[in-house]
Design a protein around this motif. Structure first.
Motif, PDB file in Angstrom:
ATOM      1  N   ILE A 152       0.862  -1.189   0.000  1.00 11.01           N
ATOM      2  CA  ILE A 152       0.000   0.000   0.000  1.00 11.01           C
ATOM      3  C   ILE A 152       0.893   1.231   0.000  1.00 11.01           C
ATOM      4  O   ILE A 152       1.701   1.437   0.915  1.00 11.01           O
ATOM      5  N   LEU A 153       0.757   2.045  -1.032  1.00 15.21           N
ATOM      6  CA  LEU A 153       1.561   3.253  -1.176  1.00 15.21           C
ATOM      7  C   LEU A 153       0.670   4.474  -0.992  1.00 15.21           C
ATOM      8  O   LEU A 153      -0.323   4.634  -1.711  1.00 15.21           O
ATOM      9  N   GLU A 161      -2.034   3.850  -3.934  1.00 17.54           N
ATOM     10  CA  GLU A 161      -1.898   2.783  -4.925  1.00 17.54           C
ATOM     11  C   GLU A 161      -1.579   1.469  -4.226  1.00 17.54           C
ATOM     12  O   GLU A 161      -0.902   1.460  -3.192  1.00 17.54           O
ATOM     13  N   ASN A 162      -2.062   0.401  -4.815  1.00 16.35           N
ATOM     14  CA  ASN A 162      -1.814  -0.939  -4.281  1.00 16.35           C
ATOM     15  C   ASN A 162      -1.099  -1.795  -5.312  1.00 16.35           C
ATOM     16  O   ASN A 162      -1.439  -1.763  -6.503  1.00 16.35           O
ATOM     17  N   ARG A 163      -0.113  -2.526  -4.890  1.00 14.85           N
ATOM     18  CA  ARG A 163       0.609  -3.461  -5.745  1.00 14.85           C
ATOM     19  C   ARG A 163       0.672  -4.813  -5.028  1.00 14.85           C
ATOM     20  O   ARG A 163       0.725  -4.856  -3.795  1.00 14.85           O
ATOM     21  N   ILE A 164       0.709  -5.869  -5.791  1.00 14.38           N
ATOM     22  CA  ILE A 164       0.846  -7.212  -5.213  1.00 14.38           C
ATOM     23  C   ILE A 164       2.245  -7.735  -5.515  1.00 14.38           C
ATOM     24  O   ILE A 164       2.715  -7.656  -6.656  1.00 14.38           O
ATOM     25  N   ILE A 165       2.921  -8.248  -4.477  1.00 11.10           N
ATOM     26  CA  ILE A 165       4.247  -8.820  -4.667  1.00 11.10           C
ATOM     27  C   ILE A 165       4.283 -10.224  -4.077  1.00 11.10           C
ATOM     28  O   ILE A 165       3.455 -10.598  -3.245  1.00 11.10           O
ATOM     29  N   VAL A 222      10.935  -2.330  -3.315  1.00 10.13           N
ATOM     30  CA  VAL A 222      11.520  -1.192  -4.034  1.00 10.13           C
ATOM     31  C   VAL A 222      11.413  -1.408  -5.539  1.00 10.13           C
ATOM     32  O   VAL A 222      11.074  -0.495  -6.297  1.00 10.13           O
ATOM     33  N   ALA A 223      11.703  -2.638  -5.992  1.00  9.69           N
ATOM     34  CA  ALA A 223      11.617  -2.932  -7.419  1.00  9.69           C
ATOM     35  C   ALA A 223      10.191  -2.763  -7.928  1.00  9.69           C
ATOM     36  O   ALA A 223       9.962  -2.251  -9.028  1.00  9.69           O
ATOM     37  N   GLU A 224       9.218  -3.177  -7.129  1.00  9.61           N
ATOM     38  CA  GLU A 224       7.817  -3.068  -7.530  1.00  9.61           C
ATOM     39  C   GLU A 224       7.386  -1.612  -7.614  1.00  9.61           C
ATOM     40  O   GLU A 224       6.697  -1.195  -8.548  1.00  9.61           O
ATOM     41  N   ILE A 225       7.788  -0.813  -6.638  1.00  5.84           N
ATOM     42  CA  ILE A 225       7.432   0.606  -6.653  1.00  5.84           C
ATOM     43  C   ILE A 225       8.061   1.292  -7.854  1.00  5.84           C
ATOM     44  O   ILE A 225       7.417   2.060  -8.576  1.00  5.84           O
ATOM     45  N   ALA A 226       9.348   1.009  -8.083  1.00  2.00           N
ATOM     46  CA  ALA A 226      10.057   1.656  -9.190  1.00  2.00           C
ATOM     47  C   ALA A 226       9.471   1.254 -10.530  1.00  2.00           C
ATOM     48  O   ALA A 226       9.393   2.070 -11.457  1.00  2.00           O
TER      49      ALA A 226
END
Length: 342
Positions: A152-153, A161-165, A222-226
């Motif tokens: 969760i950013l 924003e939400n990303r799944i890792i 970090v890789a996902e955010i970038a």
């Protein structure tokens, strides 16, 4: 041995004249035309023999049963790389480019640059806009299933924003809290671009008070955010591609339009121009994406105030582009955009 080394001075002149005539007219070029226009003082029969040799070398081909020849993609590449004389940018073109994006900001600079490129070159223009970044306020990792977590950013501008890792095997639940706190502390009020190298360096040098699994989680986060902030593509002037298209070219133009709709693939292609200085040229099947539509792409990178390459701009059109004129236009437009983004 390169094809250029296999050509004597006369063959080079005939080949150059033929390609320039083709780029001017778009029609197959015959030996009689070259004997009348080249100024070499050679008979049509002599020129015809040289054209046959150039065809055997794979530099020319006959589109149908006629005396005329067209350059192959290999021939165009040889011409562009070794025989073409790039024109100086005209004062008229320079003034037109300079008058475009002046006083604009952000996306407006890029939108106007795209319009200028399309208008000046009578092609479709492509501008790869830089990633849009905002400072972060908070980051949190929440487990959603075995082996997966939601990132969760929360940004300073209010966006969430939400990303799944994917989680490292054997990661304890407490590591999600530690990783979130670690990144929030370092990213708060800053963008990922400003802090990415610092964070990765801390982990690599074992300066971060994190165990191995939590460190892996931070690196993946970090890789996902970038990677999550995707570049956007501006395309202008598609109609220009229809203006000079013959009936047999219309299907190629339609395929090109279809290609341009696949923006992710186009972005991947022109991102290749980030890897070096100056203008890059892709001709026909040299790039997989536009091989069927027989198109050429001429692109150059532009930079931000820190001289970092942040985007790419250029044009796309038929392989029968006026390369000598278009190349300096693309190059100077990239220079002006870089200047305005400082």
């Amino acid at each position: 041995m390169s094809a250029l080394n296999e050509l004597d001075a006369r063959a080079r002149e005939i080949f150059r004249d033929l390609v320039e005539e083709y780029l001017r007219t778009g029609e197959p070029v015959g030996s009689r035309t070259l004997s009348q226009s080249s100024g070499l003082g050679l008979s049509a029969a002599t020129i015809r023999n040289v054209m046959a040799d150039l065809t055997d070398l794979g530099l020319l081909h006959a589109p149908h049963i006629s005396a005329g020849r067209l350059p192959t993609e290999r021939g165009l590449r040889l011409f562009v790389d070794s025989l073409m004389q790039v024109s100086d940018l005209t004062e008229e073109d320079r003034r037109e480019i300079d008058s475009g994006p002046v006083g604009a900001e952000g996306d407006t600079v890029l939108e106007k640059a795209a319009a200028k490129l399309s208008g000046l070159t009578h092609t479709a223009s492509l501008v790869l806009a830089p990633k849009t970044e905002a400072p972060l306020r908070h980051i949190e990792f929440v487990s959603i299933s075995p082996g997966q977590a939601l990132v969760i950013l929360v940004f300073e501008d209010g966006r969430v924003e939400n990303r799944i890792i994917t989680l490292p095997d054997g990661l304890p639940g407490s590591a999600l809290i530690y990783a979130g706190n670690y990144l929030s502390e370092r990213l708060r009020g800053r963008t990922i671009s400003e802090t990415r190298e610092e964070i990765l360096r801390e982990i690599e040098n074992h300066q971060a008070a994190l165990d191995a699994l939590t460190s892996r989680l931070v690196q993946e986060g970090v890789a996902e955010i970038a990677g999550g902030e995707r570049s956007s593509l501006i395309v202008r002037g598609r109609a220009n591609l229809l203006d000079d298209a013959s009936q047999e070219d219309l299907e190629r133009v339609r395929m090109l339009f279809d290609d341009l709709e696949r923006k992710r693939d186009v972005i991947d292609l022109i991102n290749a121009a980030r890897d070096g200085e100056g203008v890059k040229i892709f001709i026909g099947s040299e790039n997989r994406l536009f091989s069927l539509s027989g198109s050429s792409v001429i692109v150059a990178p532009y930079r931000d105030q820190n001289r970092r390459i942040v985007g790419v701009l250029g044009v796309i059109g038929p392989t029968r582009l006026n390369y000598a004129r278009v190349i300096p236009i693309v190059d100077y437009t990239a220079e002006v955009v870089s200047r305005l983004l400082k």
